[in-house]
Design a protein around this motif. Structure first.
Motif, short mmCIF file in Angstrom:
data_model
loop_
_atom_site.label_atom_id
_atom_site.label_comp_id
_atom_site.label_asym_id
_atom_site.label_seq_id
_atom_site.Cartn_x
_atom_site.Cartn_y
_atom_site.Cartn_z
N UNK A 164 1.15 -1.58 -0.39
CA UNK A 164 0.00 0.16 -0.29
C UNK A 164 0.44 1.24 -0.61
N UNK A 165 2.20 1.43 -0.50
CA UNK A 165 3.10 2.27 0.27
C UNK A 165 3.96 2.18 -1.21
N UNK A 166 4.06 3.40 -1.53
CA UNK A 166 5.28 4.38 -2.68
C UNK A 166 6.61 4.14 -1.73
N UNK A 167 7.59 3.70 -2.15
CA UNK A 167 9.09 3.36 -1.56
C UNK A 167 10.19 3.91 -2.72
N UNK A 168 10.94 4.67 -2.40
CA UNK A 168 12.21 5.13 -2.88
C UNK A 168 13.21 4.40 -2.73
N UNK A 169 14.12 4.08 -3.87
CA UNK A 169 14.80 3.34 -3.54
C UNK A 169 15.92 3.80 -2.98
N UNK A 170 17.09 3.03 -2.45
CA UNK A 170 18.10 2.97 -1.98
C UNK A 170 18.89 4.27 -2.99
N UNK A 171 19.17 3.30 -4.06
CA UNK A 171 20.12 3.98 -5.14
C UNK A 171 19.57 5.45 -5.82
N UNK A 172 18.48 5.83 -5.40
CA UNK A 172 18.13 7.79 -6.04
C UNK A 172 18.25 8.16 -4.47
N UNK A 173 17.76 7.86 -2.58
CA UNK A 173 18.20 8.59 -1.54
C UNK A 173 19.54 8.62 -1.13
N UNK A 174 19.69 7.95 -1.66
CA UNK A 174 21.82 7.77 -0.80
C UNK A 174 22.09 9.08 -2.20
N UNK A 175 21.91 10.06 -2.91
CA UNK A 175 22.41 11.06 -3.22
C UNK A 175 22.75 12.24 -2.97
N UNK A 176 21.07 12.03 -1.81
CA UNK A 176 21.41 13.01 -0.37
C UNK A 176 21.34 13.50 0.39
N UNK A 177 21.83 14.35 1.28
CA UNK A 177 21.72 14.56 2.71
C UNK A 177 21.37 14.40 3.57
N UNK A 178 21.80 14.15 4.99
CA UNK A 178 21.16 13.16 5.65
C UNK A 178 19.49 14.13 6.06
N UNK A 179 19.91 15.51 6.28
CA UNK A 179 19.45 16.53 6.61
C UNK A 179 19.42 17.50 5.28
N UNK A 180 18.93 16.84 4.57
CA UNK A 180 19.39 18.45 3.14
C UNK A 180 17.85 19.37 3.70
N UNK A 181 19.04 20.71 3.15
CA UNK A 181 18.05 22.04 3.25
C UNK A 181 16.86 22.44 3.17
N UNK A 182 16.11 21.60 1.29
CA UNK A 182 15.15 21.89 1.15
C UNK A 182 14.19 20.80 1.21
N UNK A 183 13.78 20.08 1.64
CA UNK A 183 13.18 19.25 2.04
C UNK A 183 12.18 18.43 1.09
N UNK A 184 11.18 19.65 0.33
CA UNK A 184 9.93 19.84 -0.83
C UNK A 184 10.78 19.59 -2.01
N UNK A 185 11.81 20.10 -2.42
CA UNK A 185 12.60 19.98 -3.44
C UNK A 185 12.77 18.58 -3.45
#
Length: 681
Positions: free
Chosen positions: A164-185
């Motif tokens: 029931x969820x859409x979950x993004x793969x690690x290959x994509x998420x690992x390209x971001x910082x742990x706490x990005x400054x602009x979370x919405x983008x």
């Protein structure tokens, strides 16, 4: 007018305006620095900017009306005007600031070169969607980075099992910082409504995990939790997080999904720690972030084996060891003759210990796919894995790749597009989609996908070279030359750029330039997009033969034969070596040996078994036949290649200009074939 300027000077309007702008700018710069350090939400900064802008007009109003008299009291009428100004101005500016700027999406292939990926339309983002960003490693020992990564990966895997969820793969998420400054983008780029952030601290057998689930659309916290546990209790933490996130997003949990979330892969903390270290190394291998793939692959395999030695019932470790071994075999990192058998044994052990483990079915699928090219069996295993891992982009992509090799009319594109939705920052997926379009001879659509891939990862040499291939086969030789000249050959140790430059110069009948392209090439040039390796000696011999240097070309052909005879002794490289041997023998004028080698390669791996590699084998056989005077079978094989999806081997454009087909040009059947296909295309 002079009276107006006099009043301005009396009220010091300009001085007050400049002072206010300078002060507000300095204040906002300082606030921006503080906000980034403390991770303030963007809404706070937007509100302060709006307040500063509206305040500017208030300063102007007060300075104008009270600058002369120095009076501090404001009348009721002025208060009403100020309130209206605040309301109207603030509302307009909030609406402007809150509306994301449209991102231009390239309408033509040449325009799509920006490294910024298009943002997902908000209307297309489901509410029950999540990205698990990399966890901060707060441990004093920075070598514990593998543990923080492992916690993120394990939680993500549990969430990915919820249909029931859409979950993004690690290959994509690992390209971001742990706490990005602009979370919405970030959320818009990943196509999700919510983001899970976290940190991990490990010391003295204890672990502290801090997590927060954020609605990126409104920048609000949906759930947060701190866990202080013993290391042996991390599985309970992972299960609890998955359940709490599912509850916060109102996702339905099926009984089987709840059971998988609660599953404990091993009761031994030491075995689990070794497993996490192995997974960390394997991730580096898959993302090409390791300098020595051979050493990294061996180290990862040894860590898996050590974990299994401690816990013989560790099914997940067996499964991932099998997967690793199949990977090392397919990509030529380990050419050991028994590595496929070892992968199959480990996959069987995983299934024996835990028959329903989806990772075990995934591993067995890769044994069939990468180890034996048994595509129906691979699809059967991947289907089981997909049923239990509905959000796993890798499973979807693997299904697409297998369907493509079977010659299915869709060429796996729908499955790869589904995978790309779950892994939107993975440049490999649009590149593979582009490859499928090239094979289907839909070259413009391929070029668009290559542009998309390069927008995500501009430095991908393989994507750049493959894009050149598509341009060549489409007949756009001029742009192919420009694009190829812009690729730095020194960034390509495998020789893919050198190989493509050689081929283009040979196509244009420029043997000296072709030889120059090989000047600094390695002994073997790898063309991974056709799963083939060619000895430089063979290519040099072909260029020398075109140049008319018979003696030098013969020497080079003999050297190539010796190298290829050695390569054919290894079962892993046997078919490819046979296929190239046919070309080498043809160059030496040994007709019978050339035909036997080329036909043997086609017999061992025909198009009916693998439409991609089989097409390359058949195309090389047609080259041999054309060169040794077997005109009729050469034309028949060319017709067969044009009838199937083999747009990476030849096209009407290349048939018209490639000198290798010169012996066929005056044959009416060859001319008729080109005329028919040109009209069809």
């Amino acid at each position: 007018m002079s009276e107006f300027w006099q009043r301005l000077r009396e009220r010091k309007l300009v001085q007050w305006s400049l002072a206010y702008v300078a002060g507000a700018f300095a204040l906002l710069q300082g606030i921006d620095v503080v906000a980034q350090r403390f991770g303030w939400p963007d809404s706070i900064e937007r509100a302060l900017i709006i307040a500063a802008c509206v305040g500017f007009f208030i300063v102007l109003l007060l300075t104008w009306y009270h600058g002369e008299r120095g009076a501090q009291r404001v009348s009721g009428t002025e208060l009403l005007l100020l309130a209206l100004l605040l309301g109207i101005g603030g509302g307009l500016m909030w609406g402007f600031a809150g509306t994301p700027r449209p991102v231009a999406v390239a309408s033509t292939p040449s325009a799509a070169t920006s490294p910024v990926a298009p943002l997902a339309p908000a209307a297309d983002i489901p509410a029950k969607s999540i990205a698990v960003l990399p966890f901060d490693n707060l441990s004093d020992d920075k070598a514990n980075a593998y543990f923080a990564t492992g916690m993120q990966d394990e939680i993500l895997t549990r969430l990915a099992g919820i249909r029931d969820l859409k979950v993004i793969s690690r290959t994509s998420t690992e390209q971001y910082a742990s706490r990005p400054p602009n979370l919405k983008i970030v959320a818009e780029q990943l196509g999700v409504a919510t983001v899970l952030e976290g940190s991990v601290q490990r010391a003295d057998g204890k672990v502290r995990i801090n997590l927060q689930l954020i609605d990126a659309r409104s920048d609000t916290h949906l759930w947060a939790q701190n866990y202080d546990r013993d290391l042996k209790d991390v599985f309970a933490v992972q299960s609890d997080v998955a359940e709490k996130v599912a509850d916060a997003l109102k996702a339905q949990l099926l009984p089987a999904e709840s059971a998988r979330i609660a599953n404990v892969p091993t009761q031994n903390p030491e075995a689990y720690d070794l497993y996490l270290k192995a997974r960390y190394l394997f991730n580096q291998l898959q993302t090409s972030s390791t300098k020595d793939p051979v050493v990294t692959g061996k180290d990862a395999a040894n860590l898996y084996r050590r974990a299994i030695a401690i816990d013989a019932e560790f099914a997940l470790a067996y499964a991932w060891l099998s997967y690793l071994q199949s990977y090392l075999h397919w990509y030529g990192v380990d050419n050991s003759p028994d590595i496929v058998e070892a992968a199959q044994i480990n996959a069987k052990k995983a299934l024996a210990v835990q028959p329903g483990l989806p990772e075990a079915h995934l591993a067995m699928g890769y044994v069939h796919y990468w180890g034996h090219r048994d595509y129906p069996a691979a699809l059967s295993e991947f289907a089981v894995a997909r049923a239990n891992l509905p959000n796993n982009a890798e499973v979807l992509a693997a299904i697409g790749y297998v369907i493509r090799r079977q010659g299915n009319p869709t060429f796996g594109i729908p499955e790869m597009r589904q995978a790309s939705l779950l892994d939107p920052r993975n440049s490999l997926l649009p590149r593979e989609i582009a490859d499928s379009f090239v094979s289907l001879r839909r070259y413009y659509e391929a070029d668009v996908e290559f542009a998309h891939s390069l927008a995500i990862f501009p430095g991908d040499i393989e994507a750049q070279v493959q894009r050149v291939t598509g341009r060549i086969y489409s007949g756009d030789i001029a742009s192919a030359e420009r694009m190829l000249a812009a690729i730095p050959v020194e960034m390509d140790p495998q020789g893919t750029v050198s190989l493509m430059r050689f081929r283009l110069h040979m196509l244009l009948r420029q043997p000296d330039a072709a030889l120059a392209a090989l000047a600094h090439a390695p002994d073997w040039l790898l063309a991974r997009f056709e799963h083939s390796a060619a000895p430089v000696a063979l290519l040099r011999a072909q260029a020398l033969a075109m140049k008319g240097d018979t003696a030098a070309s013969r020497t080079a052909f003999l050297e190539a034969v010796q190298l290829l005879q050695e390569a054919r002794q290894n079962p892993v490289t046997e078919v490819d070596a046979l296929s190239h041997l046919g070309l080498a023998y043809a160059g030496l004028g040994q007709k019978q040996a050339a035909l036997e080698s080329g036909r043997a390669a086609v017999a061992r791996l025909p198009i009916s078994r693998d439409v991609i590699v089989g097409a390359y084998n058949l195309e090389r056989l047609a080259r041999v036949e054309a060169q040794v005077g077997e005109t009729d079978p050469a034309i028949d094989h060319l017709r067969q290649l044009l009838d199937v999806s083999s747009g990476e081997t030849l096209s009407i454009a290349t048939l018209r200009i490639d000198p290798v087909w010169d012996p066929l040009r005056k044959d009416p059947r060859f001319q008729q074939l080109i005329a028919e296909r040109a009209e069809h295309d």
